[in-house]
Design a protein around this motif. Structure first.
Motif, PDB file in Angstrom:
ATOM      1  N   TYR A  12       0.806  -1.221   0.000  1.00  0.00           N
ATOM      2  CA  TYR A  12       0.000   0.000   0.000  1.00  0.00           C
ATOM      3  C   TYR A  12       0.837   1.269   0.000  1.00  0.00           C
ATOM      4  O   TYR A  12       0.295   2.365   0.138  1.00  0.00           O
ATOM      5  N   TRP A  44      -5.233  -6.565  -7.275  1.00  0.00           N
ATOM      6  CA  TRP A  44      -4.264  -6.823  -6.211  1.00  0.00           C
ATOM      7  C   TRP A  44      -4.580  -8.138  -5.495  1.00  0.00           C
ATOM      8  O   TRP A  44      -4.871  -8.177  -4.299  1.00  0.00           O
ATOM      9  N   HIS A  45      -4.536  -9.220  -6.287  1.00  0.00           N
ATOM     10  CA  HIS A  45      -4.813 -10.554  -5.748  1.00  0.00           C
ATOM     11  C   HIS A  45      -4.175 -11.557  -6.706  1.00  0.00           C
ATOM     12  O   HIS A  45      -3.436 -11.151  -7.601  1.00  0.00           O
ATOM     13  N   GLY A  71     -13.184  -4.529   0.872  1.00  0.00           N
ATOM     14  CA  GLY A  71     -11.744  -4.235   0.722  1.00  0.00           C
ATOM     15  C   GLY A  71     -11.387  -4.127  -0.742  1.00  0.00           C
ATOM     16  O   GLY A  71     -10.612  -4.917  -1.274  1.00  0.00           O
ATOM     17  N   PRO A  77     -11.290  -5.193  -9.154  1.00  0.00           N
ATOM     18  CA  PRO A  77     -12.336  -6.209  -9.265  1.00  0.00           C
ATOM     19  C   PRO A  77     -13.722  -5.605  -9.493  1.00  0.00           C
ATOM     20  O   PRO A  77     -14.490  -6.106 -10.322  1.00  0.00           O
ATOM     21  N   GLU A  93     -13.781   0.474   0.752  1.00  0.00           N
ATOM     22  CA  GLU A  93     -12.327   0.523   0.961  1.00  0.00           C
ATOM     23  C   GLU A  93     -12.010   1.429   2.145  1.00  0.00           C
ATOM     24  O   GLU A  93     -12.463   2.562   2.212  1.00  0.00           O
ATOM     25  N   LEU A  94     -11.191   0.915   3.053  1.00  0.00           N
ATOM     26  CA  LEU A  94     -10.863   1.637   4.283  1.00  0.00           C
ATOM     27  C   LEU A  94      -9.878   2.783   4.057  1.00  0.00           C
ATOM     28  O   LEU A  94     -10.020   3.854   4.661  1.00  0.00           O
ATOM     29  N   GLN A  95      -8.878   2.564   3.230  1.00  0.00           N
ATOM     30  CA  GLN A  95      -7.794   3.563   3.112  1.00  0.00           C
ATOM     31  C   GLN A  95      -8.207   4.676   2.137  1.00  0.00           C
ATOM     32  O   GLN A  95      -8.464   4.423   0.959  1.00  0.00           O
ATOM     33  N   LEU A  98      -6.330   5.112  -1.291  1.00  0.00           N
ATOM     34  CA  LEU A  98      -6.721   4.105  -2.287  1.00  0.00           C
ATOM     35  C   LEU A  98      -8.133   4.387  -2.806  1.00  0.00           C
ATOM     36  O   LEU A  98      -8.399   4.281  -4.009  1.00  0.00           O
ATOM     37  N   ASP A 121     -14.836   1.518   6.985  1.00  0.00           N
ATOM     38  CA  ASP A 121     -14.490   0.218   7.542  1.00  0.00           C
ATOM     39  C   ASP A 121     -15.637  -0.756   7.266  1.00  0.00           C
ATOM     40  O   ASP A 121     -16.787  -0.480   7.651  1.00  0.00           O
ATOM     41  N   ALA A 122     -15.320  -1.878   6.640  1.00  0.00           N
ATOM     42  CA  ALA A 122     -16.367  -2.860   6.323  1.00  0.00           C
ATOM     43  C   ALA A 122     -17.066  -3.373   7.578  1.00  0.00           C
ATOM     44  O   ALA A 122     -18.170  -3.904   7.498  1.00  0.00           O
ATOM     45  N   PHE A 138     -11.603 -10.233  -2.039  1.00  0.00           N
ATOM     46  CA  PHE A 138     -10.354 -10.791  -2.578  1.00  0.00           C
ATOM     47  C   PHE A 138      -9.160 -10.268  -1.785  1.00  0.00           C
ATOM     48  O   PHE A 138      -8.856  -9.069  -1.833  1.00  0.00           O
ATOM     49  N   LEU A 139      -8.514 -11.165  -1.028  1.00  0.00           N
ATOM     50  CA  LEU A 139      -7.302 -10.856  -0.275  1.00  0.00           C
ATOM     51  C   LEU A 139      -7.481  -9.634   0.618  1.00  0.00           C
ATOM     52  O   LEU A 139      -6.547  -8.854   0.802  1.00  0.00           O
TER      53      LEU A 139
HETATM   54  C1  LIG Z   1      -4.814  -6.816  -1.003  1.00  0.00           C
HETATM   55  S1  LIG Z   1      -5.957  -5.475  -1.147  1.00  0.00           S
HETATM   56  C2  LIG Z   1      -7.016  -6.185  -2.362  1.00  0.00           C
HETATM   57  C3  LIG Z   1      -7.840  -5.150  -3.071  1.00  0.00           C
HETATM   58  C4  LIG Z   1      -8.871  -5.734  -4.018  1.00  0.00           C
HETATM   59  N1  LIG Z   1      -9.781  -6.645  -3.319  1.00  0.00           N
HETATM   60  C5  LIG Z   1      -8.196  -6.452  -5.165  1.00  0.00           C
HETATM   61  O1  LIG Z   1      -8.232  -7.686  -5.174  1.00  0.00           O
HETATM   62  O2  LIG Z   1      -7.646  -5.779  -6.044  1.00  0.00           O
HETATM   63  C6  LIG Z   1      -6.984  -5.512   0.345  1.00  0.00           C
HETATM   64  C7  LIG Z   1      -7.720  -4.198   0.612  1.00  0.00           C
HETATM   65  O3  LIG Z   1      -8.589  -4.342   1.759  1.00  0.00           O
HETATM   66  C8  LIG Z   1      -8.664  -3.075   2.386  1.00  0.00           C
HETATM   67  N2  LIG Z   1      -9.182  -3.196   3.771  1.00  0.00           N
HETATM   68  C9  LIG Z   1      -8.523  -3.668   4.844  1.00  0.00           C
HETATM   69  N3  LIG Z   1      -9.306  -3.604   5.953  1.00  0.00           N
HETATM   70  C10 LIG Z   1     -10.489  -3.085   5.557  1.00  0.00           C
HETATM   71  C11 LIG Z   1     -11.700  -2.766   6.245  1.00  0.00           C
HETATM   72  N4  LIG Z   1     -11.827  -3.000   7.553  1.00  0.00           N
HETATM   73  N5  LIG Z   1     -12.722  -2.251   5.528  1.00  0.00           N
HETATM   74  C12 LIG Z   1     -12.592  -2.016   4.187  1.00  0.00           C
HETATM   75  N6  LIG Z   1     -11.448  -2.270   3.498  1.00  0.00           N
HETATM   76  C13 LIG Z   1     -10.421  -2.816   4.172  1.00  0.00           C
HETATM   77  C14 LIG Z   1      -7.227  -2.613   2.327  1.00  0.00           C
HETATM   78  O4  LIG Z   1      -7.110  -1.234   2.604  1.00  0.00           O
HETATM   79  C15 LIG Z   1      -6.815  -3.025   0.917  1.00  0.00           C
HETATM   80  O5  LIG Z   1      -7.020  -1.998   0.004  1.00  0.00           O
END
Ligand SMILES: C[S@@+](CC[C@H](N)C(=O)[O-])C[C@H]1O[C@@H](n2cnc3c(N)ncnc32)[C@H](O)[C@@H]1O
Length: 275
Positions: A12, A44-45, A71, A77, A93-95, A98, A121-122, A138-139
């Protein structure tokens, strides 16, 4: 674990690699983006758009489908599903950095009418009850500390019979303290469990038809090849995305490869239906 810890993991950092990767294809800031130009940058998976296409087939998505993406990262995706099936996606998405990149890419891809980006936050954002036909993650769930709560929320947000499709990391053999630390440092992996424990969380949340597939035999060599290719292409990648972006992802890919080789890390796909 804080959001700051999440944003510090190598994957990230250097989010400008997406803009730089587009610029290398002659697509400047603000310019329209053909969907294909993003496929190598925003997934990003494991296995990029092929993995998302498989999810779309399993979930039977079409123009009338409403999907939650947990996320959603920079939105790869979500955009791919909307572009290929016509479905509507709520991408959480939390961040914030992004999320903002995701909003910009979606608008420039002409998909803003079908992909709604939510920054939050999900575990906390409002999800209307029984409103969605499908949910994907996904991841991403690997980062979320209270997985049972998340799964209960997803179950409540899905219509009866709605599909769930998750790909995530798993604990294949007990993690050593050093493995746990590496997972935190390089992945912010706060909820990595055995596949059986993951499937049990789904059932406890009310899901049925739970099918868990061990993806380790596929993901372990994928991770090794990804690292080797990244190192071999260093000059070209650094020229396109920047040396810092190359180095950060090399650190991440190497840590993941070490964990797979050590035998403790694995991968899993879980599918289920809201009962
Ligand atoms: C490895 S990335 C994968 C992104 C996307 N799913 C993909 O496959 O391209 C995981 C994402 O989950 C987000 N994330 C983590 N904790 C989260 C939460 N509590 N709520 C929402 N998003 C979250 C991260 O900030 C990150 O952008």
């Amino acid at each position: 674990m804080s959001e700051a810890a999440l944003s510090a993991v190598p994957l990230y950092r250097h989010v400008d690699r997406v803009a730089r990767g587009l610029a290398a294809q002659g697509i400047g800031p603000g310019a329209a983006i053909p969907p294909e130009a993003l496929f190598g940058l925003d997934q990003w998976h494991y296995h990029g758009i092929d993995a998302i296409a498989a999810a779309a087939r399993f979930l039977g998505l079409g123009r009338d489908s409403r999907v939650i993406d947990i996320g959603s990262g920079v939105g790869g995706p979500a955009r791919f599903l909307a572009h290929t099936t016509g479905c509507h996606v709520t991408a959480i998405e939390l961040q914030r950095d992004l999320h903002e990149v995701a909003v910009d890419l979606t608008r420039r891809s002409g998909l803003a009418a079908r992909v709604e980006h939510v920054c939050g936050d999900a575990l906390a954002v409002e999800l209307p009850p029984r409103a969605f036909d499908a949910a994907i993650g996904f991841l991403a769930i690997v980062h979320i500390p209270n997985r049972p709560r998340l799964l209960r929320r997803l179950h409540a947000a899905l219509k009866p019979g709605g599909g769930l499709y998750i790909e995530d990391l798993a604990e294949r053999a007990p993690f050593s303290p050093a493995d746990r630390q590496a997972l935190l440092t390089y992945v912010h992996g706060v909820s990595v469990t055995t596949i059986d424990a993951y499937a049990a969380d789904l059932r406890a949340a009310g899901f049925g038809d739970v099918v868990a597939t061990d993806l380790t035999p596929d993901w372990m060599p994928f991770a090794a090849e990804r690292l080797a290719a990244w190192r071999a292409d260093r000059a070209a990648i650094a020229a396109r995305q920047g040396e810092g972006a190359w180095a950060a992802q090399e650190e991440f890919y190497a840590a993941i490869d070490r964990l797979y080789r050590g035998g403790s890390l694995g991968g899993v796909r879980l599918t289920a239906r809201a009962a």
